[in-house]
Design a protein around this motif. Structure first.
Motif, short mmCIF file in Angstrom:
data_model
loop_
_atom_site.label_atom_id
_atom_site.label_comp_id
_atom_site.label_asym_id
_atom_site.label_seq_id
_atom_site.Cartn_x
_atom_site.Cartn_y
_atom_site.Cartn_z
N LEU A 4 -4.45 2.39 -5.28
CA LEU A 4 -3.37 3.38 -5.21
C LEU A 4 -2.36 2.91 -4.18
CD1 LEU A 4 -2.50 6.27 -6.19
CD2 LEU A 4 -3.69 7.16 -4.17
N GLU A 5 -1.08 3.01 -4.52
CA GLU A 5 -0.03 2.59 -3.60
C GLU A 5 1.17 3.52 -3.72
OE1 GLU A 5 2.25 -1.52 -2.24
OE2 GLU A 5 1.18 -1.45 -4.15
N ALA A 6 1.66 3.96 -2.58
CA ALA A 6 2.90 4.75 -2.51
C ALA A 6 3.93 3.95 -1.73
CB ALA A 6 2.65 6.09 -1.81
N VAL A 9 8.17 6.93 -0.60
CA VAL A 9 8.21 8.12 -1.45
C VAL A 9 8.98 9.26 -0.78
CG1 VAL A 9 6.80 9.95 -2.49
CG2 VAL A 9 6.11 7.55 -2.72
N ASN A 23 4.70 5.76 2.96
CA ASN A 23 4.07 4.56 2.42
C ASN A 23 2.56 4.63 2.64
OD1 ASN A 23 6.41 2.55 1.72
ND2 ASN A 23 6.96 3.46 3.68
N ILE A 49 1.47 12.72 -5.46
CA ILE A 49 0.65 11.73 -6.15
C ILE A 49 0.10 12.30 -7.45
CG2 ILE A 49 -1.47 10.36 -6.00
CD1 ILE A 49 -0.98 10.18 -2.96
N GLU A 59 8.22 5.02 -5.42
CA GLU A 59 7.29 4.95 -6.54
C GLU A 59 5.85 5.07 -6.07
OE1 GLU A 59 7.79 1.26 -8.59
OE2 GLU A 59 7.53 0.04 -6.80
N ILE A 60 5.01 5.53 -6.99
CA ILE A 60 3.56 5.63 -6.77
C ILE A 60 2.89 4.85 -7.88
CG2 ILE A 60 1.58 7.18 -6.57
CD1 ILE A 60 3.58 9.38 -5.70
N HIS A 68 4.28 7.94 -10.86
CA HIS A 68 4.99 9.08 -10.26
C HIS A 68 5.67 9.89 -11.35
CE1 HIS A 68 7.41 5.41 -10.09
NE2 HIS A 68 8.48 6.16 -10.31
#
Length: 234
Positions: A4-6, A9, A23, A49, A59-60, A68
């Motif tokens: 999982l990566e943010a 955002v 982040n 999320i 973006e997620i 997202h």
């Protein structure tokens, strides 16, 4: 590739951003913990999320794929589970019926997954025919987590899983979070019991005013005097 990566955002409610460039990165075998003062955007980040508010910028990614602004049911299909802080069980249904509700996408797996949930949360087996509304707060939290796990997610989002619980139940929930993670589920949770949560965290994210103030391992954040002074009560 992270689970999982943010990335940078932004998002909020009614045209006003609460998240201002958050982040986060979580690997498949990690427990991540989000801490910070009230109003920092912790629970808002989980909702962003899980598709419960609009991400206006950034973006997620889940396994490298953008997610997202997808609706929650699509995210469950893609392997994400979410346990809100409140109203997270059906009080009139039995424990077993609550758990079965979580397997609506995979009805063929109910028997196998029920066994696994009872292994994760032994108190639920003896209470399986009891209405969830009659359980203690800690046991209701186990039901809520168990129902989310019935869909076999790869990542589980937990919004303040120990809120309002006694120290005994808090420690039990944290132990069960570690057990679920060891079984192969990535965990990202928001917690007010910051010291105890960071003690089990592989990664910690300290938010303030919708931004990352500190990001490090749980152990490093606990050892950081500035984090302790500003966010952990000394």
């Amino acid at each position: 590739m992270p689970l999982l990566e943010a990335r940078d955002v932004y998002g909020g409610y009614g045209g006003m951003n609460i998240l201002n460039g958050v982040n986060m990165t979580l690997e498949a075998d990690e427990i991540g913990v989000i801490v910070g003062p009230n109003g920092a955007g912790k629970s808002t980040m989980l909702k962003a999320i899980f598709g419960q508010l609009v991400v206006t910028q950034g973006e997620i990614l889940l396994r490298g794929e953008p997610i997202h602004n997808l609706p929650p049911h699509r995210l469950v299909q893609q392997g994400m589970g979410f346990v809100p802080q409140e109203h997270n069980v059906f009080p009139s249904l039995t424990v077993k019926e609550n758990l079965q509700m979580g397997a609506f996408l995979k009805p063929g797996n109910v028997k196998r997954m029920l066994k696994q949930i009872y292994d994760f949360f032994p108190p639920l087996y003896d209470k399986r025919h009891q209405p969830a509304g009659e359980l203690s707060g800690g046991q209701r939290q186990m039901v809520a987590m168990g129902r989310a796990l019935m869909a076999e997610p790869s990542v589980l989002l937990l919004d303040e899983p120990t809120a309002g619980l006694s120290p005994l139940y808090m420690n039990e929930i944290f132990a069960q979070v570690k057990q679920v993670n060891a079984a192969g589920v990535g965990i990202l949770m928001v917690e007010q019991n910051a010291k105890q949560a960071l003690a089990i965290a592989d990664k910690g994210f300290v938010l303030a005013a919708g931004q990352n103030r500190f990001t490090d391992t749980g152990a490093a954040l606990l050892a950081d005097p500035e984090v302790a002074r500003s966010f952990l009560g000394g």
